[in-house]
Design a protein around this motif. Structure first.
Motif, PDB file in Angstrom:
ATOM      1  N   GLY A  65       0.640  -1.304   0.072  1.00 29.24           N
ATOM      2  CA  GLY A  65       0.023  -0.045  -0.173  1.00 29.24           C
ATOM      3  C   GLY A  65       0.711   1.350  -0.033  1.00 29.24           C
ATOM      4  N   GLY A  66       2.081   1.179  -0.258  1.00 29.57           N
ATOM      5  CA  GLY A  66       3.015   2.307  -0.349  1.00 29.57           C
ATOM      6  C   GLY A  66       3.670   2.765   0.888  1.00 29.57           C
ATOM      7  N   PHE A  67       4.142   3.877   1.279  1.00 28.06           N
ATOM      8  CA  PHE A  67       4.822   4.422   2.377  1.00 28.06           C
ATOM      9  C   PHE A  67       4.261   5.570   3.052  1.00 28.06           C
ATOM     10  CE2 PHE A  67       7.310   6.474  -1.111  1.00 28.06           C
ATOM     11  CZ  PHE A  67       7.208   7.664  -0.961  1.00 28.06           C
ATOM     12  N   GLN A  68       3.062   5.958   2.961  1.00 26.07           N
ATOM     13  CA  GLN A  68       2.494   7.452   3.335  1.00 26.07           C
ATOM     14  C   GLN A  68       2.394   7.020   4.946  1.00 26.07           C
ATOM     15  OE1 GLN A  68       0.972   5.229   1.008  1.00 26.07           O
ATOM     16  NE2 GLN A  68      -0.837   4.728   1.722  1.00 26.07           N
ATOM     17  N   GLY A  69       2.295   5.918   5.382  1.00 26.12           N
ATOM     18  CA  GLY A  69       1.994   5.574   6.979  1.00 26.12           C
ATOM     19  C   GLY A  69       3.546   5.946   7.609  1.00 26.12           C
ATOM     20  N   ARG A 115      -4.634  10.200   5.833  1.00 26.08           N
ATOM     21  CA  ARG A 115      -5.879  10.064   5.120  1.00 26.08           C
ATOM     22  C   ARG A 115      -5.802   8.669   4.644  1.00 26.08           C
ATOM     23  NH1 ARG A 115      -8.531  11.000   0.161  1.00 26.08           N
ATOM     24  NH2 ARG A 115     -10.740  11.717   0.631  1.00 26.08           N
ATOM     25  N   ALA A 116      -5.490   7.785   5.383  1.00 23.29           N
ATOM     26  CA  ALA A 116      -5.365   6.229   4.905  1.00 23.29           C
ATOM     27  C   ALA A 116      -5.102   5.453   5.986  1.00 23.29           C
ATOM     28  CB  ALA A 116      -4.142   6.300   3.938  1.00 23.29           C
ATOM     29  N   ASN A 117      -5.240   4.005   5.740  1.00 25.30           N
ATOM     30  CA  ASN A 117      -4.923   3.171   6.952  1.00 25.30           C
ATOM     31  C   ASN A 117      -3.462   3.144   7.464  1.00 25.30           C
ATOM     32  OD1 ASN A 117      -2.875   0.860   6.075  1.00 25.30           O
ATOM     33  ND2 ASN A 117      -3.961   1.261   4.298  1.00 25.30           N
ATOM     34  N   PRO A 118      -3.136   3.036   8.609  1.00 26.18           N
ATOM     35  CA  PRO A 118      -1.826   3.185   9.198  1.00 26.18           C
ATOM     36  C   PRO A 118      -0.899   2.149   8.928  1.00 26.18           C
ATOM     37  CG  PRO A 118      -3.311   2.564  10.914  1.00 26.18           C
ATOM     38  CD  PRO A 118      -3.956   2.482   9.688  1.00 26.18           C
ATOM     39  N   TRP A 119      -1.175   1.124   8.354  1.00 21.94           N
ATOM     40  CA  TRP A 119      -0.127  -0.034   8.214  1.00 21.94           C
ATOM     41  C   TRP A 119       0.665   0.013   6.720  1.00 21.94           C
ATOM     42  CZ3 TRP A 119      -5.384  -1.182   9.077  1.00 21.94           C
ATOM     43  CH2 TRP A 119      -5.833  -1.188  10.475  1.00 21.94           C
ATOM     44  N   SER A 120       0.226   1.210   5.925  1.00 18.87           N
ATOM     45  CA  SER A 120       1.102   1.041   4.802  1.00 18.87           C
ATOM     46  C   SER A 120       2.203   1.973   4.808  1.00 18.87           C
ATOM     47  CB  SER A 120       0.324   1.768   3.638  1.00 18.87           C
ATOM     48  OG  SER A 120      -0.889   0.614   3.276  1.00 18.87           O
ATOM     49  N   ALA A 121       3.296   1.464   5.347  1.00 24.10           N
ATOM     50  CA  ALA A 121       4.372   2.166   5.902  1.00 24.10           C
ATOM     51  C   ALA A 121       5.756   1.835   5.117  1.00 24.10           C
ATOM     52  CB  ALA A 121       4.460   2.103   7.474  1.00 24.10           C
ATOM     53  N   GLY A 122       5.537   1.467   3.774  1.00 22.63           N
ATOM     54  CA  GLY A 122       6.718   1.273   2.907  1.00 22.63           C
ATOM     55  C   GLY A 122       7.411  -0.262   3.249  1.00 22.63           C
ATOM     56  N   ASP A 123       6.977  -1.238   3.838  1.00 20.22           N
ATOM     57  CA  ASP A 123       7.246  -2.616   3.855  1.00 20.22           C
ATOM     58  C   ASP A 123       7.668  -3.091   2.572  1.00 20.22           C
ATOM     59  OD1 ASP A 123       7.207  -2.597   6.685  1.00 20.22           O
ATOM     60  OD2 ASP A 123       5.019  -3.233   6.600  1.00 20.22           O
ATOM     61  N   GLY A 124       6.888  -3.021   1.544  1.00 19.01           N
ATOM     62  CA  GLY A 124       7.034  -3.413   0.263  1.00 19.01           C
ATOM     63  C   GLY A 124       8.435  -2.663  -0.343  1.00 19.01           C
ATOM     64  N   LEU A 125       8.349  -1.465  -0.065  1.00 16.25           N
ATOM     65  CA  LEU A 125       9.555  -0.721  -0.547  1.00 16.25           C
ATOM     66  C   LEU A 125      10.826  -1.170  -0.127  1.00 16.25           C
ATOM     67  CD1 LEU A 125      10.023   1.888  -2.520  1.00 16.25           C
ATOM     68  CD2 LEU A 125      10.043   2.958  -0.152  1.00 16.25           C
ATOM     69  N   ARG A 126      10.941  -1.615   1.315  1.00 13.73           N
ATOM     70  CA  ARG A 126      11.997  -1.894   1.624  1.00 13.73           C
ATOM     71  C   ARG A 126      12.446  -3.110   1.405  1.00 13.73           C
ATOM     72  NH1 ARG A 126       9.052   0.276   6.359  1.00 13.73           N
ATOM     73  NH2 ARG A 126      10.042   2.294   7.061  1.00 13.73           N
ATOM     74  N   GLY A 183      12.361 -12.036  -9.130  1.00 13.21           N
ATOM     75  CA  GLY A 183      11.520 -12.882  -8.832  1.00 13.21           C
ATOM     76  C   GLY A 183      10.398 -12.196  -8.083  1.00 13.21           C
ATOM     77  N   LEU A 184      10.502 -10.947  -7.939  1.00 14.03           N
ATOM     78  CA  LEU A 184       9.453 -10.031  -7.262  1.00 14.03           C
ATOM     79  C   LEU A 184       8.665  -9.325  -8.080  1.00 14.03           C
ATOM     80  CD1 LEU A 184      11.115  -8.225  -4.265  1.00 14.03           C
ATOM     81  CD2 LEU A 184       9.368  -9.992  -4.113  1.00 14.03           C
ATOM     82  N   CYS A 185       7.503  -9.262  -7.847  1.00 18.01           N
ATOM     83  CA  CYS A 185       6.351  -8.515  -8.596  1.00 18.01           C
ATOM     84  C   CYS A 185       5.806  -7.674  -7.358  1.00 18.01           C
ATOM     85  CB  CYS A 185       5.254  -9.104  -9.017  1.00 18.01           C
ATOM     86  SG  CYS A 185       5.755 -10.539 -10.497  1.00 18.01           S
ATOM     87  N   ALA A 186       4.813  -6.323  -7.873  1.00 18.83           N
ATOM     88  CA  ALA A 186       4.743  -5.600  -7.026  1.00 18.83           C
ATOM     89  C   ALA A 186       3.113  -5.082  -7.724  1.00 18.83           C
ATOM     90  CB  ALA A 186       5.417  -4.321  -6.923  1.00 18.83           C
ATOM     91  N   ALA A 187       2.098  -4.681  -6.687  1.00 11.12           N
ATOM     92  CA  ALA A 187       1.192  -4.018  -7.273  1.00 11.12           C
ATOM     93  C   ALA A 187       0.560  -2.841  -6.608  1.00 11.12           C
ATOM     94  CB  ALA A 187      -0.056  -5.045  -7.475  1.00 11.12           C
ATOM     95  N   GLY A 188      -0.544  -2.061  -6.825  1.00 16.95           N
ATOM     96  CA  GLY A 188      -1.035  -1.153  -5.954  1.00 16.95           C
ATOM     97  C   GLY A 188      -0.109  -0.052  -5.628  1.00 16.95           C
ATOM     98  N   ALA A 189      -0.201   0.657  -4.334  1.00 17.36           N
ATOM     99  CA  ALA A 189       0.641   1.748  -4.361  1.00 17.36           C
ATOM    100  C   ALA A 189       2.062   1.683  -3.927  1.00 17.36           C
ATOM    101  CB  ALA A 189      -0.084   2.662  -2.975  1.00 17.36           C
ATOM    102  N   ASP A 190       2.388   0.246  -3.783  1.00 20.78           N
ATOM    103  CA  ASP A 190       3.858  -0.235  -3.864  1.00 20.78           C
ATOM    104  C   ASP A 190       4.437   0.143  -5.101  1.00 20.78           C
ATOM    105  OD1 ASP A 190       3.952  -0.784  -1.199  1.00 20.78           O
ATOM    106  OD2 ASP A 190       4.002  -2.985  -1.619  1.00 20.78           O
ATOM    107  N   VAL A 191       3.600   0.403  -6.164  1.00 21.91           N
ATOM    108  CA  VAL A 191       4.114   0.663  -7.568  1.00 21.91           C
ATOM    109  C   VAL A 191       4.181   2.130  -7.648  1.00 21.91           C
ATOM    110  CG1 VAL A 191       3.823   0.129  -9.977  1.00 21.91           C
ATOM    111  CG2 VAL A 191       3.321  -1.623  -8.487  1.00 21.91           C
TER     112      VAL A 191
END
Length: 315
Positions: free
Chosen positions: A96-100, A118-129, A277-285
Motif C-alpha cells: 500500500g505505499g509508504f505514506q504511513g 488519510r489512509a490506513n496506518p499500516w502502509s508504511a513502506g514494507d514493500g519498498l524496503r 522474482g519479485l512482483c508488485a502492485a497497488g501503491a507499492d508501484v
C-alpha cells in the motif's frame, strides 16, 4: 479500498490520460487503460456490489462499488487470508505505499510540515524496503502523493471522504503570509493544489470564498455544503491577512495524504525492475500517474491481476 469512495475509473480517452499524467510511464498507463474494463467485469463476476454504473464525470468511465461489500467479496474469494504473518519469500508486494511512515514521507515527499494520514496506518513502506534490499529500483515521482485538502484539524476514518474540501478551484487560495501561491489553473482533481499546499509554510492554506464560489456545484453538493462541515471555517475578518473584496467565509485547510505516487519501478508484467522474482502492485508501484492524477484503485486492480499472472507463470 475499504476506506475509499469505491469509484474505480479510467480516462475515457487515451489522449486525455496522457495529457493529465504526461510524465507517467506510458507503457504502464497503457496496461491500466486497456485492461481496466475486464478487471471491473471480473469484480462484478465475483459478486462485488455496484452502487453506480457511471462515475459522474464525463471525462472518465468506470463504476462505483460499495467499499465494504467489495472488500468483503475480495477477502472471501481469496480464501485463506492470514494477518500478521510474514511470508518467508514474498512473491508479490502489495503493502500500500509508504505514506504511513513519517520518516519515508520526510525523506521523499519533503512536506513543509507533518501531513495528517488519510489512509490506513499500516502502509508504511514494507514493500519498498523488501524490494530495495533485493536491488529493486525506484520509479519517478517519489516526491508526489495523492490526497485531499482537509480542514486543518484531526479527523476520523469515517470522515476521509465527507470532510474533503474539494472546491479549491473555485476559491481564492492563500498561504499564511497572505500570498496567492498557486500559479495557473487548478486541475479538476485538485491534487496539484494539494501537493502545492504541502510545500507552503506550515503545510497549510486558506480557501477564501465569495457568494459565487459558495454556489458552485461539487458532485451532488455545493461548495457551501462542504464549507459548513469544516470545523476550521472562520469569518474573513479573522484571517491573518486582509481579506479580498467580497469574501464571505474562509476555511483553513491542510493536506491529508492518501497514498504515495512514487514507488517501485515495474515493467508491464508487474515485475520489479532490478529485483528478480519479485512482483508488485497497488501503491507499492510508482510512476503511473506521475505529474498528475489517475485512479489508484484502477492501477491496483489491473496490476494486482497482472502480478498474479506473472507469479503463476513462474511456477
Amino acid at each position: 479500498m475499504l476506506l475509499s469512495s469505491g469509484v474505480i475509473w479510467r480516462f475515457r480517452d487515451w489522449e486525455d490520460f496522457r495529457a493529465e499524467c504526461p510524465v507517467g510511464d506510458e507503457r504502464l498507463q497503457r496496461v491500466v487503460w486497456e485492461r481496466l474494463d475486464e478487471g471491473i467485469a471480473w469484480l462484478e463476476s465475483l459478486g462485488a456490489p455496484v452502487v453506480a454504473h457511471e462515475t459522474g464525470n464525463p471525462r472518465t468511465v468506470g463504476k462505483r462499488f460499495d467499499p465494504r461489500g467489495l472488500t468483503e467479496t475480495l477477502a472471501r474469494t481469496a480464501g485463506d487470508v492470514r494477518l500478521g504473518e510474514a511470508a518467508k519469500a514474498p512473491v508479490i508486494l502489495a503493502t500500500g505505499g509508504f505514506q504511513g511512515d513519517e520518516v519515508l514521507v520526510r525523506e521523499h515527499i519533503r512536506p513543509a510540515s507533518r501531513l495528517r494520514l488519510r489512509a490506513n496506518p499500516w502502509s508504511a513502506g514494507d514493500g519498498l524496503r523488501i524490494a530495495r534490499e533485493r536491488g529493486g529500483e525506484l520509479s519517478a515521482g517519489m516526491d508526489e502523493f495523492y490526497g485531499r485538502n482537509m480542514p486543518d484539524a484531526d479527523f476520523s476514518e469515517e470522515q476521509f471522504v465527507s470532510l474533503a474540501q474539494l472546491y479549491g478551484r473555485f476559491a481564492r487560495v492563500y498561504n499564511e503570509r497572505g500570498e496567492e501561491f498557486f500559479e495557473g489553473e487548478v486541475s479538476w482533481s485538485e491534487n496539484d493544489l494539494v501537493q502545492a499546499t504541502a510545500r507552503q509554510p506550515g503545510a497549510r492554506a486558506w480557501y477564501v470564498l465569495d457568494d459565487t464560489a459558495l454556489a458552485e456545484r461539487v458532485r451532488d453538493r455545493t461548495a457551501a455544503d462542504l464549507v459548513a462541515l469544516a470545523p476550521t471555517r472562520v469569518d474573513p475578518s479573522e484571517l491573518p491577512f486582509p481579506a479580498p473584496p467580497g469574501a464571505r467565509v474562509a476555511v483553513r485547510v491542510a493536506p491529508g495524504i492518501t497514498h504515495t505516487i512514487g514507488g517501485l519501478r515495474i515493467d508491464e508484467r508487474a515485475r520489479v525492475v532490478g529485483a528478480d522474482g519479485l512482483c508488485a502492485a497497488g501503491a507499492d508501484v510508482g510512476g503511473i500517474s506521475t505529474g498528475g492524477y489517475a485512479s489508484g484503485l484502477a492501477a491496483a486492480l489491473v496490476f494486482g491481476r497482472v502480478a498474479a499472472e506473472s507469479a503463476l507463470d513462474r511456477l
